[in-house]
Design a protein around this motif. Structure first.
Motif, PDB file in Angstrom:
ATOM      1  N   TYR A   1       0.801  -1.220   0.000  1.00  0.00           N
ATOM      2  CA  TYR A   1       0.000   0.000   0.000  1.00  0.00           C
ATOM      3  C   TYR A   1       0.839   1.278   0.000  1.00  0.00           C
ATOM      4  O   TYR A   1       0.297   2.372   0.134  1.00  0.00           O
TER       5      TYR A   1
ATOM      6  N   TYR B   1      -6.051   1.597   5.724  1.00  0.00           N
ATOM      7  CA  TYR B   1      -4.625   1.948   5.700  1.00  0.00           C
ATOM      8  C   TYR B   1      -4.388   3.457   5.793  1.00  0.00           C
ATOM      9  O   TYR B   1      -3.554   3.922   6.579  1.00  0.00           O
ATOM     10  N   ASP B   2      -5.097   4.248   4.994  1.00  0.00           N
ATOM     11  CA  ASP B   2      -4.871   5.696   4.971  1.00  0.00           C
ATOM     12  C   ASP B   2      -5.105   6.331   6.338  1.00  0.00           C
ATOM     13  O   ASP B   2      -4.388   7.255   6.733  1.00  0.00           O
ATOM     14  N   GLN B   3      -6.101   5.845   7.067  1.00  0.00           N
ATOM     15  CA  GLN B   3      -6.383   6.392   8.390  1.00  0.00           C
ATOM     16  C   GLN B   3      -5.268   6.068   9.375  1.00  0.00           C
ATOM     17  O   GLN B   3      -4.907   6.894  10.217  1.00  0.00           O
TER      18      GLN B   3
ATOM     19  N   GLU C   1      -2.108   8.246   8.622  1.00  0.00           N
ATOM     20  CA  GLU C   1      -2.187   9.628   9.086  1.00  0.00           C
ATOM     21  C   GLU C   1      -1.684   9.765  10.530  1.00  0.00           C
ATOM     22  O   GLU C   1      -1.253  10.843  10.945  1.00  0.00           O
TER      23      GLU C   1
END
Length: 318
Positions: A49, A131-133, A136
């Protein structure tokens, strides 16, 4: 005379000022050197990712995969936060108060994760969509297993962990032991003229798994022949009936009990599996219905310890 005295005083002051400047410059240089050194200790880990920049040997570690937790435990690496729902029994110590509860595998507590200010977060397939959370909050490394190339993926994950925590030699030794174990078991399975079927039991229903699937290492890595070579590859398996099991009539039936993994005091899958239809199969008649440990197979597969135990458990088929 006064002029000469003033001249010497100014000269001395200039020398002192120059020396101080040189000293400060030296200090500044040391800081730059130290900064460069710190920068050199940061490693970049590439994964499915993206990539994560992590300081070598991070101390504040959050883990959302029990296979990774299993591995860190084997390597003696401390962790800070874990999802404390449905922890495998052999990793039960991580349910203690000394570890922060960061939710469940499918429903992370992002607020709790954020408060920990982790150096690194490890996730796998169950959290892939989030994944994006995670990224961050802190450097996040995805270490899911690619079932289509199980051993290559597994070993890659283990080597990544070894690199991050400076445990390369220990990981290498562990992988050598596992590959020897696999080779020994595979020699026996390949000489067997027996066909196997893998099923997951879940609340009275059953699904089948074949090659390149979640539990496909039984075929792809350990070498058991398939009772059905056309099983659909799916995360949740191919839904089947008990008539299907009788039709395929496996010599060996491997069973993973999902309920045992996620529920306390769940009714054993044996009550569902060993019905009148399945009792007509060769597997039942020969005493070759093998109930695999759900902790290793369903919850923490892909770890150093779980891999050893998974390979060991299929030896019951002999």
């Amino acid at each position: 005379m006064k002029k000469w005295t003033l001249f010497f005083m100014l000269l001395i002051a200039a020398v002192v000022f120059t020396a101080c400047g040189t000293k400060e410059e030296s200090k500044s240089g040391e800081k730059d050197s130290s900064g460069a050194k710190e920068q050199a200790e940061e490693i970049t880990i590439k994964h499915e990712y993206g990539e994560a920049n992590i300081k070598e040997n991070p101390k504040n570690v959050v883990v959302f995969d029990f296979g990774v937790l299993d591995t860190l435990d084997e390597l003696g690496v401390e962790v800070t936060g874990v999802p404390q729902t449905a922890i495998p029994s052999y990793l039960e110590k991580y349910a203690g108060k000394e570890y922060t509860n960061v939710g469940s595998l499918k429903e992370p507590d992002f607020e709790a994760v954020h408060e920990l200010n982790p150096d690194v977060i490890f996730i796998s397939g169950r959290q892939a969509e989030l994944y994006d959370q995670f990224a961050e909050i802190a450097p996040t490394v995805y270490l899911g297993v690619d079932y289509a190339k199980y051993m290559e993926s597994f070993e890659g994950n283990m080597n990544t962990i070894g690199e991050i925590f400076g445990k390369e030699d220990q990981v290498k030794s562990e992988l050598e032991d596992i590959n020897k174990q696999i080779s020994t078991v595979k020699e026996k399975t390949e000489s067997l003229d027996k066909k196997a079927l893998i099923v997951l039991a879940n609340e009275g229903k059953v699904s089948a798994y074949g090659s390149k699937s979640r539990f496909g290492l039984i075929h792809d890595v350990v070498g058991f022949k398939q009772a059905d070579e056309n099983i659909e590859v799916s995360t949740h398996g191919q839904g089947i009936s008990f008539e299907y099991i009788l039709e395929k009539n496996p010599d060996i039936l491997f069973v993973i009990d999902r309920n045992a993994a996620i529920e306390e005091n769940a009714e054993p899958a044996k009550k569902t599996i060993e019905n009148d239809l399945v009792k007509k199969t060769t597997a039942y008649k020969d005493g070759k219905i093998i109930y695999l440990d759900a902790d290793y197979w369903y919850l923490s597969g892909g770890g150093l310890k779980s891999m050893k135990e998974m390979v060991k458990s299929v030896e019951q088929a002999y």
